[in-house]
Design a protein around this motif. Sequence first.
Motif, PDB file in Angstrom:
ATOM      1  N   LEU A  58       0.738  -1.314   0.184  1.00  0.00           N
ATOM      2  CA  LEU A  58       0.064  -0.001  -0.010  1.00  0.00           C
ATOM      3  C   LEU A  58       0.860   1.143   0.078  1.00  0.00           C
ATOM      4  O   LEU A  58       1.842   1.211   0.616  1.00  0.00           O
ATOM      5  N   ASN A  76      -5.719   4.351  -2.973  1.00  0.00           N
ATOM      6  CA  ASN A  76      -4.736   3.204  -3.348  1.00  0.00           C
ATOM      7  C   ASN A  76      -5.498   2.085  -4.064  1.00  0.00           C
ATOM      8  O   ASN A  76      -5.189   1.422  -5.151  1.00  0.00           O
ATOM      9  N   TYR A 132      -5.489   3.362  -7.707  1.00  0.00           N
ATOM     10  CA  TYR A 132      -4.281   3.661  -8.498  1.00  0.00           C
ATOM     11  C   TYR A 132      -4.162   2.703  -9.725  1.00  0.00           C
ATOM     12  O   TYR A 132      -3.622   3.404 -10.849  1.00  0.00           O
ATOM     13  N   ARG A 145      -7.442  -3.326  -3.385  1.00  0.00           N
ATOM     14  CA  ARG A 145      -6.787  -2.657  -4.382  1.00  0.00           C
ATOM     15  C   ARG A 145      -6.561  -3.812  -5.516  1.00  0.00           C
ATOM     16  O   ARG A 145      -6.452  -3.406  -6.622  1.00  0.00           O
TER      17      ARG A 145
END
Length: 273
Positions: A96, A105, A108, A156
């Motif tokens: 992270l 995050n 991303y 994520r």
Amino acid sequence: MMLKTEPMPTKAGAALAAEGVQIGFGDFLVVDGVDFAAGPGEFICLLGPSGCGKSTLITAVAGFEKIKGGSLLIDGEPVHGPSPETGMVFQGTEALFDWLTVRQNIEYGAKMRGVSSSERRRISDRHLELVGLTGAANKFPSQLSGGMRQRAQIARVLANEPRVVLMDEPFGALDAQTRHIMQTELDRIWQKSGCTIVFVTHDIDEAILLADRILVMTAGPKARIKSSYEVDLPRPRDETSAGAIELHKKLRSDIGEEVRTALRNQGLAKENS
């Protein structure tokens, strides 16, 4: 006002096959002749003694490690390097970015692909809800507990919609209570996401709670798959059930043999032990 998010999209998991896989460094082979297959959407757990190459094997599946022989296939296509088809969740949460919020995050990967800000918002909303972090969207990783950081890492990875998710002891650093919660949450997330999971663990109970199938690896070097067990137990799993206890005994016996072999290989146990 509560934000209503779209239903979580289900992307079919991919089939995974390892055929005669060899991985090593120079003349030293960590694994040698590994064969296994995972069906689309299947949850596989890898068990084995320390140093047997479990992490090395899934790192190769992720495309981060070159194989010396054999083949690794995702839906019949060879793995030649990192791919959007695969995602990796590590034991620690160092992956992270500390300077980004949880939402940032999660977004991303989509941002790097040039996805619009409105679509990125929809993606992060869905995955924040999926892992139960909607209320922590604007917090930084340093403001979260260990379990929450691991949820953020899972979100994520899933936000990139990989068809195969590789997990290297993701709950190993958590306390027992948080670990149990995360195991329950992962079972729920996996069933909603539809992805194929290969999960490395040293914990027999964890494997029984999560896996469709458990693969036991032999002691290294030149480790291979020793045995395979179907976990034909209803979900959610009860580790105190008769079926779980019987399976635990078989796995403990299998792994115990390999741990003794590993100790003998290191000169730490007698030949007849």
